[in-house]
Design a protein around this motif. Sequence first.
Motif, PDB file in Angstrom:
ATOM      1  N   SER A   1       0.894  -1.007  -0.078  1.00 36.87           N
ATOM      2  CA  SER A   1      -0.057   0.011   0.212  1.00 36.87           C
ATOM      3  C   SER A   1       0.766   1.145   0.100  1.00 36.87           C
ATOM      4  CB  SER A   1      -0.887   0.253   1.248  1.00 36.87           C
ATOM      5  OG  SER A   1      -0.116   0.375   2.315  1.00 36.87           O
ATOM      6  N   LEU A   2       0.455   2.283  -0.027  1.00 36.47           N
ATOM      7  CA  LEU A   2       1.184   3.643  -0.107  1.00 36.47           C
ATOM      8  C   LEU A   2       1.609   4.028   1.254  1.00 36.47           C
ATOM      9  CD1 LEU A   2      -1.076   5.831  -2.424  1.00 36.47           C
ATOM     10  CD2 LEU A   2       0.969   5.056  -2.991  1.00 36.47           C
ATOM     11  N   SER A   3       1.107   3.338   2.043  1.00 37.79           N
ATOM     12  CA  SER A   3       1.800   3.668   3.561  1.00 37.79           C
ATOM     13  C   SER A   3       2.841   2.698   3.614  1.00 37.79           C
ATOM     14  CB  SER A   3       0.441   3.397   4.453  1.00 37.79           C
ATOM     15  OG  SER A   3       0.003   2.136   4.265  1.00 37.79           O
ATOM     16  N   GLY A   4       3.151   1.841   2.635  1.00 34.72           N
ATOM     17  CA  GLY A   4       4.389   1.085   2.794  1.00 34.72           C
ATOM     18  C   GLY A   4       3.966  -0.279   3.711  1.00 34.72           C
ATOM     19  N   ASP A   5       2.656  -0.597   4.012  1.00 39.87           N
ATOM     20  CA  ASP A   5       2.157  -1.766   4.562  1.00 39.87           C
ATOM     21  C   ASP A   5       2.400  -2.985   3.473  1.00 39.87           C
ATOM     22  OD1 ASP A   5       1.792  -0.745   6.956  1.00 39.87           O
ATOM     23  OD2 ASP A   5      -0.420  -0.140   6.507  1.00 39.87           O
TER      24      ASP A   5
END
Length: 456
Positions: free
Chosen positions: A397-401
């Motif tokens: 994901s964009l959050s790095g998850d």
Amino acid sequence: MARDGAVYACQSCGAVQTKWAGQCAACGAWNTLVEELQSRPPGALAPSRGSARGRGLAFEGLEQHTPAPPRITTGVEEFDRVCGGGVVPGSAILLGGDPGVGKSTLLLQVAASAAMRGAACAFISGEEAIEQVRSRAQRMGLAAAPVKLAAETALREILEGLKKERFDLVIIDSIQTMWSDAHEAGPGSVTQVRAAAGELVRLAKKRGVAVILVGHVTKDGAIAGPRVVEHMVDAVLSFEGERGYPFRILRGAKNRFGATDEIGVFEMGDAGLSEVRNPSALFLNTAGERAAGAAVFAGIEGSRPVLVEVQALVAPSAYGTPRRAVVGWDSGRLAMVLAVLEARCGLGFGDRDVYLNVAGGLRISEPAADLAAAAALASSAVDQALPQDCVVFGEVSLSGDVRPVSRMESRLKEAAKLGFRRALAPKDAEGGGGLAVTGVARLADAIQRIGDGDWG
Ligand code: TYD
Ligand code: MG
């Protein structure tokens, strides 16, 4: 000045304009506006004649049982599966693909196989002479199949011919070569393609014949001719393959009678196309050790797991604007993964060229490939190879998850079957499939492990 009642319809997207123009304002296509006479403003109802009235609709409930449509199984299993379990009588299918990819070959095999199983099949070629089709069939060992061949481009002749004889399956190769004498435009023009497709689809519905239309594809990947052809037919299939690779993939883009996520895999050889029943390890580069920059993605195509090698090369850029080139994956997705690697993992690519390639000519569209692409990129950037026996999957994901993806258990099982012992995967996949799963919740954890070579 437009004549009274005249409107101009775009033959590509169907938009209606009141003034003629060289370019359609709706879809941007050139020279597609054609005058259509209209006696009333678009959308207005026809004035009722005398006391004529409709009979009114008869409504039905959703719960009533409709039997599944009968199917003609052609016996080419990969083809039947992509169609949703065979071809539905009375349906129209458009098969698109680049010239030379093997559309005629595939459909000749489909027709021959169906004919051998008792279906009445016709193969009408507008591109090749009968002798050419016949000699190709002989070379492929299909000479004994009772397929009726014809070489014809005149729609009137074809329609008459199909009225005289009853067929279950008719193949038209290709729709761009057919022309109707009711229109002045040349063969292959939007008007002709639309008219020919319309007539053939009507025939399919009226007489319960399954019709397969071959459509050539333009350079930008759209099926040449009007989009409306795609709307007229019940299913749109595309036949894809990279030049230089023997593998061909049949994909459903639209299907009124089945799912569109199935793929059929074929291999082109000297005797035509052979079906690849178990494609799971087809796209692995098995020659030699996997170097830095390679990651094996455990993917799912349709209902089947497919293992494919994702290769990345990260190199110092010689120019001001670094290059990004991608084959077999979405370039937007690559940009996103690069941005996340930079923002969340401190791995910068601003002054480096990035190349990403999916081995074997496969195209992947699953978000589950994000982690495999990121792992390949990081592996190349830090020059550390991943373990040879490791597969990778997971959505980033964009959050790095790192997010869980569908059917993780089957991905792991398939990898285990092919001799892989490890997986770099979302946390939720831990303990599954009999593999040693390194579960990661954040992309940064995965990158850390790749850099350290720590697979404990
Ligand atoms: P074709 O079916 O004519 O492609 P399309 O109809 O999509 O334009 O396939 C042509 C290519 O396939 C041609 O380059 C040669 C190759 N081919 C083989 O390699 N082996 C075969 O047995 C056949 C029939 C074709
Ligand atoms: Mg052809």
